[in-house]
Scaffold this motif. Structure first.
Motif, PDB file in Angstrom:
ATOM      1  N   LEU A  78      60.388  35.801  60.570  1.00  0.00           N
ATOM      2  CA  LEU A  78      60.465  36.159  61.734  1.00  0.00           C
ATOM      3  C   LEU A  78      61.521  37.328  61.853  1.00  0.00           C
ATOM      4  CD1 LEU A  78      58.399  37.323  64.785  1.00  0.00           C
ATOM      5  CD2 LEU A  78      60.412  35.469  66.110  1.00  0.00           C
ATOM      6  N   ASP A  79      61.223  38.873  60.878  1.00  0.00           N
ATOM      7  CA  ASP A  79      61.941  39.794  61.368  1.00  0.00           C
ATOM      8  C   ASP A  79      61.077  41.073  61.422  1.00  0.00           C
ATOM      9  OD1 ASP A  79      64.422  41.452  61.365  1.00  0.00           O
ATOM     10  OD2 ASP A  79      63.990  40.984  58.888  1.00  0.00           O
ATOM     11  N   PRO A  80      60.265  42.163  62.639  1.00  0.00           N
ATOM     12  CA  PRO A  80      59.783  42.494  62.789  1.00  0.00           C
ATOM     13  C   PRO A  80      60.714  43.543  62.622  1.00  0.00           C
ATOM     14  CG  PRO A  80      59.864  41.777  64.697  1.00  0.00           C
ATOM     15  CD  PRO A  80      60.656  40.725  63.779  1.00  0.00           C
ATOM     16  N   GLY A  85      66.034  43.468  55.605  1.00  0.00           N
ATOM     17  CA  GLY A  85      65.722  43.691  54.310  1.00  0.00           C
ATOM     18  C   GLY A  85      66.748  44.253  52.994  1.00  0.00           C
ATOM     19  N   ASN A  86      68.231  44.332  53.502  1.00  0.00           N
ATOM     20  CA  ASN A  86      69.419  44.780  52.233  1.00  0.00           C
ATOM     21  C   ASN A  86      69.675  43.718  52.179  1.00  0.00           C
ATOM     22  OD1 ASN A  86      71.636  44.800  51.716  1.00  0.00           O
ATOM     23  ND2 ASN A  86      72.337  46.155  52.644  1.00  0.00           N
TER      24      ASN A  86
END
Length: 127
Positions: A78-80, A85-86
């Motif tokens: 869960l990372d909307p 990302g990094n």
């Protein structure tokens, strides 16, 4: 335990700040006595149902991790907003979550103890 305590601290402070569900049966309940009041009114069954649904939906990630998907513990995908990302940002966020979870566990213990011993049931607990 940490994520649950983060939610518990927010819930405890919300109730003691005077924010309740609408209705007479919720009026005048402080966080220390809310558990007993909700058991008496039968509302804990609904809460158990919600918790069971949340646990069952999260079992997908647990089963995938058990089968060797490479998913890390606690990673529910869960990372909307794509904060992780990094790899450096992800490492920082994981460390921050661990720190905040540990502080929440200590804070919740303090809230319960102070409320029970000092019988101070209104936020910000200065009286």
């Amino acid at each position: 335990h940490g994520r649950i305590c983060m939610l518990a601290v927010v819930g405890w402070l919300t109730v003691d700040a005077g924010i309740h569900f609408p209705g007479e049966k919720y009026a005048g309940i402080d966080a220390l006595h809310a558990h007993d009041a909700m058991l008496a009114s039968g509302n804990m069954g609904v809460m158990l149902l919600f918790a069971a649904v949340a646990e069952l939906t999260s079992m997908v990630s647990v089963v995938q991790a058990a089968k060797g998907s490479g998913r890390a513990a606690g990673d529910f995908g869960l990372d909307p907003l794509e904060f992780c990302g990094n790899p450096d940002t992800k490492k920082f966020m994981l460390e921050a979550e661990t720190t905040h979870a540990r502080l929440a566990m200590l804070g919740f213990s303090g809230l319960c103890t102070q409320s029970a011993l000092l019988e101070s049931h209104t936020f910000p607990y200065l009286s």
